[in-house]
Design a protein around this motif. Structure first.
Motif, mmCIF file in Angstrom:
data_model
loop_
_atom_site.group_PDB
_atom_site.id
_atom_site.type_symbol
_atom_site.label_atom_id
_atom_site.label_comp_id
_atom_site.label_asym_id
_atom_site.label_seq_id
_atom_site.Cartn_x
_atom_site.Cartn_y
_atom_site.Cartn_z
ATOM 1 N N UNK A 198 0.814 -1.212 0.000
ATOM 2 C CA UNK A 198 0.000 0.000 0.000
ATOM 3 C C UNK A 198 0.848 1.264 0.000
ATOM 4 N N UNK A 199 1.990 1.227 0.699
ATOM 5 C CA UNK A 199 2.774 2.452 0.903
ATOM 6 C C UNK A 199 4.003 2.575 0.021
ATOM 7 N N UNK A 200 4.576 1.460 -0.397
ATOM 8 C CA UNK A 200 5.799 1.506 -1.193
ATOM 9 C C UNK A 200 7.074 1.586 -0.378
ATOM 10 N N UNK A 201 6.973 1.613 0.945
ATOM 11 C CA UNK A 201 8.162 1.587 1.787
ATOM 12 C C UNK A 201 8.794 0.193 1.758
ATOM 13 N N UNK A 202 10.078 0.131 2.099
ATOM 14 C CA UNK A 202 10.785 -1.143 2.103
ATOM 15 C C UNK A 202 10.684 -1.805 3.478
ATOM 16 N N UNK A 203 11.061 -3.065 3.530
ATOM 17 C CA UNK A 203 11.094 -3.773 4.812
ATOM 18 C C UNK A 203 12.086 -3.121 5.769
ATOM 19 N N UNK A 204 13.209 -2.639 5.219
ATOM 20 C CA UNK A 204 14.236 -2.014 6.048
ATOM 21 C C UNK A 204 13.740 -0.714 6.679
ATOM 22 N N UNK A 205 12.762 -0.058 6.053
ATOM 23 C CA UNK A 205 12.221 1.203 6.567
ATOM 24 C C UNK A 205 11.057 0.995 7.532
ATOM 25 N N UNK A 206 10.707 -0.251 7.789
ATOM 26 C CA UNK A 206 9.465 -0.570 8.504
ATOM 27 C C UNK A 206 9.731 -1.074 9.916
ATOM 28 N N UNK A 207 8.867 -0.660 10.844
ATOM 29 C CA UNK A 207 8.932 -1.122 12.230
ATOM 30 C C UNK A 207 7.531 -1.482 12.702
ATOM 31 N N UNK A 208 7.357 -2.704 13.200
ATOM 32 C CA UNK A 208 6.111 -3.130 13.831
ATOM 33 C C UNK A 208 6.219 -2.871 15.332
ATOM 34 N N UNK A 209 5.206 -2.229 15.903
ATOM 35 C CA UNK A 209 5.205 -1.868 17.327
ATOM 36 C C UNK A 209 3.957 -2.455 17.981
ATOM 37 N N UNK A 226 11.738 -5.271 11.261
ATOM 38 C CA UNK A 226 12.117 -5.056 12.654
ATOM 39 C C UNK A 226 10.879 -4.836 13.518
ATOM 40 N N UNK A 227 11.040 -5.094 14.812
ATOM 41 C CA UNK A 227 9.915 -5.010 15.734
ATOM 42 C C UNK A 227 10.320 -4.294 17.016
ATOM 43 N N UNK A 228 9.316 -3.713 17.686
ATOM 44 C CA UNK A 228 9.528 -3.088 18.995
ATOM 45 C C UNK A 228 8.358 -3.445 19.892
ATOM 46 N N UNK A 247 11.785 -9.477 20.154
ATOM 47 C CA UNK A 247 11.723 -8.223 19.404
ATOM 48 C C UNK A 247 13.106 -7.649 19.136
ATOM 49 N N UNK A 248 13.200 -6.819 18.098
ATOM 50 C CA UNK A 248 14.447 -6.119 17.798
ATOM 51 C C UNK A 248 14.746 -5.083 18.881
ATOM 52 N N UNK A 249 13.693 -4.405 19.350
ATOM 53 C CA UNK A 249 13.820 -3.368 20.372
ATOM 54 C C UNK A 249 12.744 -3.576 21.433
ATOM 55 N N UNK A 250 12.987 -3.019 22.617
ATOM 56 C CA UNK A 250 11.962 -3.022 23.665
ATOM 57 C C UNK A 250 11.972 -1.667 24.368
ATOM 58 N N UNK A 251 10.762 -1.178 24.697
ATOM 59 C CA UNK A 251 10.606 0.123 25.342
ATOM 60 C C UNK A 251 9.508 0.013 26.398
#
Length: 263
Positions: A198-209, A226-228, A247-251
């Protein structure tokens, strides 16, 4: 790498809001995303509301959204049902809003035990009653029909704790009929793929939160992005010690993630 992200795929319940209350830092995070030319999409498994209902809810929050801001489990389920069953009759256990969402796709939906039903669908239903449970148990016990559900989440975060979600409803049904559904929503990678297309962004530009390891974080992992995780919903820091969905990150909160990105 975190500061390179442009597409943010966000869970709702337990991640940016609890019931009708925004979690602190959410509005600042949204403003940040828009300021860098990015986009946020909400990939909620909560099937109690249609996209139109979510738009009204987010307008009340003061968050700028439109139809492209949501890929819900209801939407993904509707797309799947349209592709697989076309005009065949489908029995649905769900909220009035969920049923309205499915009918918007011109699906042949019924809440009655009609003779020509080919599939039964279960959504997160906060309007649930025992008659609905009896009807779907009868259909799944006496007929050779397919069985679909929107999402496997066991609980949904609220302001006071948790309530049973779609996964718990399906576990109750399984105890009676000895059948498990095919789940369409998260952790199915289709949700991520829809957003990228839908957006045209790449996987590298994407973060699931998200706040749930076995749906939100697993969805990102399955989708190759990547994930947070945030700890304002179901997941806790203790859960990270023994999980296959790391996850890749945690907050602690969405505010902590915002501060890491913006400063």
């Amino acid at each position: 790498m975190l500061k390179d992200k442009k597409l943010f795929l966000l869970d709702i319940d337990g991640t940016i809001a609890l019931d009708t209350t925004l979690i602190d830092g959410t509005l600042e995070f949204m403003d940040y995303v828009l300021s860098i030319g990015g986009k946020y999409i909400f990939i909620t498994n909560n099937s109690t509301k249609s996209i139109e209902d979510y738009i009204m809810k987010f307008d009340d929050f003061g968050i700028k959204v439109d139809k492209t801001s949501f890929v819900t489990s209801s939407y993904a389920t509707a797309i799947y049902l349209k592709e697989v069953y076309k005009d065949k009759k489908i029995f649905v256990l769900g909220t009035k809003s969920f049923i309205k969402e499915l009918k918007r796709f011109e699906l042949n939906i019924t809440e009655d035990k009609d003779e020509d039903i080919v599939c039964a669908v279960v959504g997160f239903d906060n309007e649930l009653n025992y008659k609905k449970i009896e009807d779907i148990c009868e259909l799944l016990s006496t007929r050779d029909i397919d069985y679909i559900a929107t999402n496997p989440d066991l609980v949904c975060p609220t302001s006071f704790g948790f309530v049973p979600d779609c996964g718990s409803i399906c576990e109750m049904i399984e105890n009676a009929v000895k059948r498990q559904p095919l789940y369409i929503g998260k952790p199915n990678k289709t949700i991520v793929e829809m957003c990228l297309e839908q957006t045209g962004f790449t996987k590298e530009q994407t973060l699931v939160i998200g706040d749930r390891l076995y749906t939100d974080i697993a969805c990102g992992i399955n989708g190759g992005v990547d994930t947070a995780v945030v700890f304002t919903g179901e997941a806790t820091k203790e859960d990270l010690k023994d999980t296959e969905f790391r996850p890749t990150y945690s907050f602690s909160t969405i505010k902590e993630l915002y501060e890491k990105l913006a400063f």
